[in-house]
Design a protein around this motif. Sequence first.
Motif, short mmCIF file in Angstrom:
data_model
loop_
_atom_site.label_atom_id
_atom_site.label_comp_id
_atom_site.label_asym_id
_atom_site.label_seq_id
_atom_site.Cartn_x
_atom_site.Cartn_y
_atom_site.Cartn_z
N LYS A 50 8.68 -1.15 12.48
CA LYS A 50 9.94 -0.46 12.15
C LYS A 50 10.58 0.38 13.28
CE LYS A 50 8.55 0.36 7.43
NZ LYS A 50 7.83 1.40 6.54
N GLU A 62 13.66 -9.57 3.89
CA GLU A 62 14.69 -8.52 4.07
C GLU A 62 16.05 -9.23 4.34
OE1 GLU A 62 13.51 -5.22 6.37
OE2 GLU A 62 12.08 -4.61 4.87
N ARG A 120 12.18 -12.57 -2.40
CA ARG A 120 10.68 -12.16 -2.52
C ARG A 120 9.96 -13.46 -2.10
NH1 ARG A 120 7.22 -9.78 -7.37
NH2 ARG A 120 5.32 -10.89 -7.11
N TYR A 138 -1.12 -8.40 11.07
CA TYR A 138 -0.19 -7.66 12.09
C TYR A 138 -0.69 -8.04 13.56
CZ TYR A 138 1.22 -5.17 7.88
OH TYR A 138 1.53 -4.83 6.79
N VAL A 162 11.00 -8.28 -0.67
CA VAL A 162 9.70 -7.95 -0.27
C VAL A 162 8.79 -9.08 -0.15
CG1 VAL A 162 9.62 -5.63 -1.56
CG2 VAL A 162 8.99 -7.54 -2.83
N VAL A 213 4.86 -10.25 -0.97
CA VAL A 213 3.60 -9.54 -1.78
C VAL A 213 2.63 -10.65 -1.66
CG1 VAL A 213 2.84 -9.47 -4.22
CG2 VAL A 213 5.14 -8.68 -3.60
N SER A 228 -2.79 -8.24 -6.55
CA SER A 228 -1.19 -8.14 -5.65
C SER A 228 -1.20 -6.95 -4.86
CB SER A 228 -0.13 -8.69 -6.33
OG SER A 228 -0.37 -10.07 -7.05
N ARG A 229 -0.62 -7.00 -3.76
CA ARG A 229 0.03 -5.88 -3.04
C ARG A 229 1.15 -6.21 -2.22
NH1 ARG A 229 -1.76 -5.88 2.47
NH2 ARG A 229 -3.81 -7.05 2.87
N ILE A 230 1.71 -5.23 -1.81
CA ILE A 230 3.07 -5.43 -0.82
C ILE A 230 2.55 -5.56 0.55
CG2 ILE A 230 4.84 -3.84 0.04
CD1 ILE A 230 5.82 -3.18 -2.48
N ASP A 262 3.95 -4.78 4.04
CA ASP A 262 4.90 -3.84 4.61
C ASP A 262 4.94 -4.08 6.28
OD1 ASP A 262 7.22 -2.14 4.60
OD2 ASP A 262 5.98 -0.23 4.50
N LEU A 308 4.53 -2.40 9.95
CA LEU A 308 4.20 -1.16 10.37
C LEU A 308 5.14 -0.36 11.22
CD1 LEU A 308 0.73 -2.28 11.51
CD2 LEU A 308 1.33 -1.57 9.33
N SER A 309 4.99 0.73 11.53
CA SER A 309 5.97 1.46 12.22
C SER A 309 5.94 1.19 13.88
CB SER A 309 5.43 3.14 12.32
OG SER A 309 5.54 3.65 11.17
N GLY A 310 4.79 0.82 14.40
CA GLY A 310 4.74 0.43 15.71
C GLY A 310 3.40 -0.39 15.64
#
Lengths: 366, 351
Positions: free
Chosen positions: B30, B249, B254, B281, B326, B328, B336-338, B340, B342-344
């Motif tokens: 992010k 995005e 989705r 990741y 998103v 999923v 199920s989960r999102i 996302d 990561l920040s870094g």
Amino acid sequence: MRFIDEYRDAKAVERFARAIARVTKKPWTLMEVCGGQTHAIVKFGVDELLPKEVTLVHGPGCPVCVTPVELIDKAIEIASRPDVIFCSFGDMLRVPGTGRDLLAVKAKGGDIRVVYSPLDALKIAHENPTKQVVFFAVGFETTAPANAMAVYQAYQRGIQNFSLLVSHVLVPPAMEAILSSPGNRVQGFLAAGHVCTVMGYTEYEPIARKYRVPIVVTGFEPLDILQGVYLCIKQLEEGRAEVENQYTRSVRREGNRAAQRLIREVFRVVPRKWRGVGEIPRSGLGLKEEYAGFDAERRFGVAGYTALEASECISGLILQGVKKPHECPAFGTRCTPEHPLGATMVSSEGACAAYYRYRKRSAVSN
Amino acid sequence: MERTPDFTLSCPIPITDYPNVLLAHGGGGKLMHQLIEKMFVPVFQNPTLDQRHDGAVIDLGGVRLAFTTDSFVVHPLFFPGGDIGTLAVNGTVNDLAMCGARPLFLSAGFILEEGLPMETLWRIVQSMRRAADQARVQLVTGDTKVVDNGSGDGIFINTAGIGIVEHNTSIAPRHVRPGDVVLLTGDIGRHGIAIMAVREGLAFESTIESDSASLAGLVMGLLEAGIEIHCLRDLTRGGLASALVEIAEAARVRINIDENAIPLREDVQGACEILGLDPLYVANEGRFVAFVAPWDAERTLAIMRSSPLGAEASIVGGVTADFSGVVVLKSKIGASRIVDMLSGEQLPRIC
């Protein structure tokens, strides 16, 4: 992969979910103590498989989350010194102190290194005799033996330029603090499997008796957690309050005696402040007087630091299981992993971070 | 005299929080996206940059050229399965391929640190040559600079590349549409773990090799077969998760993926479990995801599997319409989960 796949097997998971539904007659609130368990529950969606009568609340067992702000400030002060190599586990670097975090110190030129073991930090000290090497000794009983070993070896080998910034915390006093608080909702515990691998579970037996609460020593895979929940609810439904061991592949009743001896050799039990909770008597470990020469707080004169926590953050209530992350008005708006108000949003094991990462939008359905 | 605008007034970056660049600003998460979206894109804004793809596709009098650049700062310089030289060639070649272009020419800029052993440079240059030959590109221009001892990490390499788009399909995130099938060419996380094992001195039972490879041949194979490709993305920093989140995005769709369908080698999984990392990741350097029309999914899979680079290719998910942007994931146990961004970079956990 062995020891992983069989504990994530969808069919076995379904069987246990059904068994839990069969045994559950009344509403129950259970707390998983360890942040690693919280992370697994939210990541795999274990709680979605439980009957609506069962509520899981998330406990204080995230070492990053409970490390007090002033200790982060002390770490930042020490790590900013030009003569210091500051060593830490990776996830401590992002935790904000009063003003900034350790990553910001690193960006300004501080020599901050991520290590995987405190013995790596000791090696760095040996290789850099003109530098002061400080290890950020954070964690529960799980990380205490290795940290004790580093100090013990430094003492034996006469390595003078090594020290520990200690913020060790202990699980049983935190459980007692939760059980004796007036707002307590917790009726049963899933105890932290890795803590019990080191310490065994005899110290939980008096707690189960005194507070009439079942405690099930539980592992970290989805099937472990479901088995832990099953055993805990079965006890509650049958009116029992005992200590049971679900995590038998790792935990023995007496624990790891050699590791315990090492902890006793180097550390003593001290009062400890928990971030968001406050001071709990006899809830931490500090260096014994014989090893006080390795105490970074004394060596760098930072022992007297105090700091205030962000007033808006309700991490204390979350760590005690009184509230859930999405019940906080700042969750996902003023408080995100990029701009955390409190530590439960920072650590990957923190309940708020886990909810944000896996659940931040409500519209997840199959 | 023209006055420079006040940075604090014009810059929407929360500079009170980040007065200095952090490593996470280059971590593929992010913070890096915030830096790009809030600093670079507004300043340099133009329609080509707005494509938000791995490279720019430019129409020059009826000829469509793809143009991209990448810099390489890897430590260690040599690792199992490759070195900074192979990465510098394959990285730029792959960015061109992800635009659906045939890579043709590369440039190379070398920033060398005073004291770098000449033999090290020779080995790197040799492996660049081999990688260029394999990818059928020519290195046609370059630059060399030397910085003081201590001002670099041995060697930094920048490469830029030009390729030609020989078809009429536009391959970009915005062309992803509901119904598309998502295919992945192979196992995830191998490059990141290979680098980390060497960097941190972690020893595993077997050596984990980076998957660094040129993906151009495989992409050309798909294009020549007439597959209706809507988007391609190679997995680099930030891994599979970040690539999919970016696309979801950008396309406002989705993306649903199935954890059981994602290939993951046992040694990489083991390393991730020990270090507390999520392989979703962890970086690759020789894998990509393809978004294709549903009627071409099986044929895509067959073409991928006929290549050594896609032998373990798999259909990992699909696209549905709900404008949520998103990703999923259906977890191993069926919940199920999102997923996302990561920040870094991921940091190893305490316990």
